[in-house]
Design a protein around this motif. Sequence first.
Motif, PDB file in Angstrom:
ATOM      1  N   LYS A  57       0.830  -1.205   0.000  1.00  0.00           N
ATOM      2  CA  LYS A  57       0.000   0.000   0.000  1.00  0.00           C
ATOM      3  C   LYS A  57       0.864   1.253   0.000  1.00  0.00           C
ATOM      4  O   LYS A  57       2.006   1.241   0.441  1.00  0.00           O
ATOM      5  CB  LYS A  57      -0.904   0.015   1.236  1.00  0.00           C
ATOM      6  CG  LYS A  57      -1.898  -1.122   1.251  1.00  0.00           C
ATOM      7  CD  LYS A  57      -2.854  -0.994   2.409  1.00  0.00           C
ATOM      8  CE  LYS A  57      -3.877  -2.108   2.322  1.00  0.00           C
ATOM      9  NZ  LYS A  57      -4.910  -1.976   3.335  1.00  0.00           N
ATOM     10  N   THR A  58       0.268   2.341  -0.446  1.00  0.00           N
ATOM     11  CA  THR A  58       0.933   3.638  -0.403  1.00  0.00           C
ATOM     12  C   THR A  58       1.024   4.098   1.039  1.00  0.00           C
ATOM     13  O   THR A  58       0.065   3.982   1.800  1.00  0.00           O
ATOM     14  CB  THR A  58       0.143   4.667  -1.240  1.00  0.00           C
ATOM     15  OG1 THR A  58       0.128   4.225  -2.599  1.00  0.00           O
ATOM     16  CG2 THR A  58       0.774   6.042  -1.164  1.00  0.00           C
ATOM     17  N   ALA A  59       2.191   4.601   1.415  1.00  0.00           N
ATOM     18  CA  ALA A  59       2.402   5.126   2.769  1.00  0.00           C
ATOM     19  C   ALA A  59       2.439   6.648   2.700  1.00  0.00           C
ATOM     20  O   ALA A  59       3.197   7.224   1.910  1.00  0.00           O
ATOM     21  CB  ALA A  59       3.715   4.589   3.329  1.00  0.00           C
ATOM     22  N   ASP A  60       1.607   7.306   3.502  1.00  0.00           N
ATOM     23  CA  ASP A  60       1.610   8.769   3.537  1.00  0.00           C
ATOM     24  C   ASP A  60       2.906   9.278   4.146  1.00  0.00           C
ATOM     25  O   ASP A  60       3.460   8.678   5.065  1.00  0.00           O
ATOM     26  CB  ASP A  60       0.418   9.294   4.336  1.00  0.00           C
ATOM     27  CG  ASP A  60      -0.892   9.145   3.580  1.00  0.00           C
ATOM     28  OD1 ASP A  60      -0.863   9.006   2.341  1.00  0.00           O
ATOM     29  OD2 ASP A  60      -1.952   9.179   4.235  1.00  0.00           O
ATOM     30  N   VAL A  61       3.355  10.418   3.628  1.00  0.00           N
ATOM     31  CA  VAL A  61       4.609  11.032   4.068  1.00  0.00           C
ATOM     32  C   VAL A  61       4.315  12.146   5.055  1.00  0.00           C
ATOM     33  O   VAL A  61       3.442  12.989   4.814  1.00  0.00           O
ATOM     34  CB  VAL A  61       5.384  11.575   2.844  1.00  0.00           C
ATOM     35  CG1 VAL A  61       6.569  12.410   3.267  1.00  0.00           C
ATOM     36  CG2 VAL A  61       5.820  10.423   1.952  1.00  0.00           C
ATOM     37  N   GLY A  62       5.034  12.167   6.170  1.00  0.00           N
ATOM     38  CA  GLY A  62       4.876  13.210   7.171  1.00  0.00           C
ATOM     39  C   GLY A  62       5.828  14.371   6.965  1.00  0.00           C
ATOM     40  O   GLY A  62       5.483  15.520   7.208  1.00  0.00           O
ATOM     41  N   ASP A  63       7.047  14.078   6.472  1.00  0.00           N
ATOM     42  CA  ASP A  63       8.045  15.129   6.307  1.00  0.00           C
ATOM     43  C   ASP A  63       9.074  14.703   5.268  1.00  0.00           C
ATOM     44  O   ASP A  63       9.336  13.510   5.097  1.00  0.00           O
ATOM     45  CB  ASP A  63       8.734  15.411   7.645  1.00  0.00           C
ATOM     46  CG  ASP A  63       9.444  16.755   7.687  1.00  0.00           C
ATOM     47  OD1 ASP A  63       9.303  17.559   6.742  1.00  0.00           O
ATOM     48  OD2 ASP A  63      10.150  17.003   8.681  1.00  0.00           O
ATOM     49  N   VAL A  64       9.645  15.688   4.587  1.00  0.00           N
ATOM     50  CA  VAL A  64      10.691  15.467   3.592  1.00  0.00           C
ATOM     51  C   VAL A  64      11.828  16.418   3.901  1.00  0.00           C
ATOM     52  O   VAL A  64      11.613  17.604   4.157  1.00  0.00           O
ATOM     53  CB  VAL A  64      10.171  15.739   2.159  1.00  0.00           C
ATOM     54  CG1 VAL A  64      11.276  15.583   1.138  1.00  0.00           C
ATOM     55  CG2 VAL A  64       9.006  14.835   1.827  1.00  0.00           C
ATOM     56  N   CYS A  65      13.050  15.907   3.920  1.00  0.00           N
ATOM     57  CA  CYS A  65      14.223  16.764   4.103  1.00  0.00           C
ATOM     58  C   CYS A  65      14.690  17.219   2.728  1.00  0.00           C
ATOM     59  O   CYS A  65      15.152  16.407   1.921  1.00  0.00           O
ATOM     60  CB  CYS A  65      15.337  15.977   4.809  1.00  0.00           C
ATOM     61  SG  CYS A  65      16.783  16.992   5.161  1.00  0.00           S
ATOM     62  N   LEU A  66      14.518  18.503   2.459  1.00  0.00           N
ATOM     63  CA  LEU A  66      14.968  19.072   1.186  1.00  0.00           C
ATOM     64  C   LEU A  66      15.959  20.189   1.459  1.00  0.00           C
ATOM     65  O   LEU A  66      15.689  21.072   2.282  1.00  0.00           O
ATOM     66  CB  LEU A  66      13.790  19.664   0.408  1.00  0.00           C
ATOM     67  CG  LEU A  66      12.921  18.727  -0.390  1.00  0.00           C
ATOM     68  CD1 LEU A  66      11.792  19.501  -1.074  1.00  0.00           C
ATOM     69  CD2 LEU A  66      13.723  17.966  -1.414  1.00  0.00           C
ATOM     70  N   PRO A  67      17.102  20.167   0.774  1.00  0.00           N
ATOM     71  CA  PRO A  67      18.041  21.284   0.941  1.00  0.00           C
ATOM     72  C   PRO A  67      17.495  22.530   0.225  1.00  0.00           C
ATOM     73  O   PRO A  67      16.562  22.428  -0.579  1.00  0.00           O
ATOM     74  CB  PRO A  67      19.313  20.766   0.270  1.00  0.00           C
ATOM     75  CG  PRO A  67      18.847  19.764  -0.739  1.00  0.00           C
ATOM     76  CD  PRO A  67      17.595  19.153  -0.144  1.00  0.00           C
ATOM     77  N   ALA A  68      18.081  23.670   0.492  1.00  0.00           N
ATOM     78  CA  ALA A  68      17.655  24.911  -0.161  1.00  0.00           C
ATOM     79  C   ALA A  68      17.780  24.790  -1.676  1.00  0.00           C
ATOM     80  O   ALA A  68      16.941  25.298  -2.421  1.00  0.00           O
ATOM     81  CB  ALA A  68      18.473  26.090   0.351  1.00  0.00           C
ATOM     82  N   SER A  69      18.832  24.113  -2.133  1.00  0.00           N
ATOM     83  CA  SER A  69      18.982  23.832  -3.559  1.00  0.00           C
ATOM     84  C   SER A  69      19.684  22.487  -3.722  1.00  0.00           C
ATOM     85  O   SER A  69      20.421  22.038  -2.843  1.00  0.00           O
ATOM     86  CB  SER A  69      19.754  24.944  -4.270  1.00  0.00           C
ATOM     87  OG  SER A  69      21.065  25.043  -3.771  1.00  0.00           O
ATOM     88  N   ILE A  70      19.427  21.861  -4.860  1.00  0.00           N
ATOM     89  CA  ILE A  70      19.958  20.538  -5.164  1.00  0.00           C
ATOM     90  C   ILE A  70      20.973  20.659  -6.292  1.00  0.00           C
ATOM     91  O   ILE A  70      20.764  21.422  -7.244  1.00  0.00           O
ATOM     92  CB  ILE A  70      18.810  19.587  -5.552  1.00  0.00           C
ATOM     93  CG1 ILE A  70      17.863  19.406  -4.357  1.00  0.00           C
ATOM     94  CG2 ILE A  70      19.330  18.244  -6.051  1.00  0.00           C
ATOM     95  CD1 ILE A  70      16.614  18.630  -4.671  1.00  0.00           C
ATOM     96  N   ALA A  71      22.052  19.893  -6.208  1.00  0.00           N
ATOM     97  CA  ALA A  71      23.091  19.911  -7.243  1.00  0.00           C
ATOM     98  C   ALA A  71      22.547  19.305  -8.540  1.00  0.00           C
ATOM     99  O   ALA A  71      21.886  18.266  -8.514  1.00  0.00           O
ATOM    100  CB  ALA A  71      24.314  19.133  -6.766  1.00  0.00           C
ATOM    101  N   PRO A  72      22.837  19.941  -9.677  1.00  0.00           N
ATOM    102  CA  PRO A  72      22.366  19.398 -10.954  1.00  0.00           C
ATOM    103  C   PRO A  72      23.273  18.273 -11.473  1.00  0.00           C
ATOM    104  O   PRO A  72      24.437  18.170 -11.095  1.00  0.00           O
ATOM    105  CB  PRO A  72      22.442  20.613 -11.889  1.00  0.00           C
ATOM    106  CG  PRO A  72      23.567  21.429 -11.329  1.00  0.00           C
ATOM    107  CD  PRO A  72      23.511  21.224  -9.839  1.00  0.00           C
TER     108      PRO A  72
END
Length: 142
Positions: free
Chosen positions: A25-40
Amino acid sequence: MRFLAAGAILLTCACTDNGDSCDNKTADVGDVCLPASIAPGIPSVIEVRELCGNGCSDMPSCTALLRNASVALDVTQDQCISFLSGACLDQGCIQRVMHCTLPALNEGRYTLTVPGGPSRTMLVKAGGESSCRFTLSDGGVQ
């Protein structure tokens, strides 16, 4: 004593071959760690925390899918029903953290969609980070 040990081992198992009924089953996400910007140009690894996992579910897995200017996280887990279901419910809500590898992205803005949560905007630009981990309240990293 052997019966107690056997019972404890059974309680730690999520899905087994003992007649349990398991569904992915699909699991709902509570939080995601995202940096201010991601390296291309390189895959990036971020951490994702489940919203409220069932005590007898397997560890969620995360796959990132790129479509147009959008990255969708597919977070799934096996959830089982068995004679242990009552003990599983007694464990309450668990919030495990998993790694999710984002594909190599070109510079630009992308929409990140997650199951059960709001969309976020990701900025991909030179000098961005290649990973993001949650920090603990004591200053450590989990």
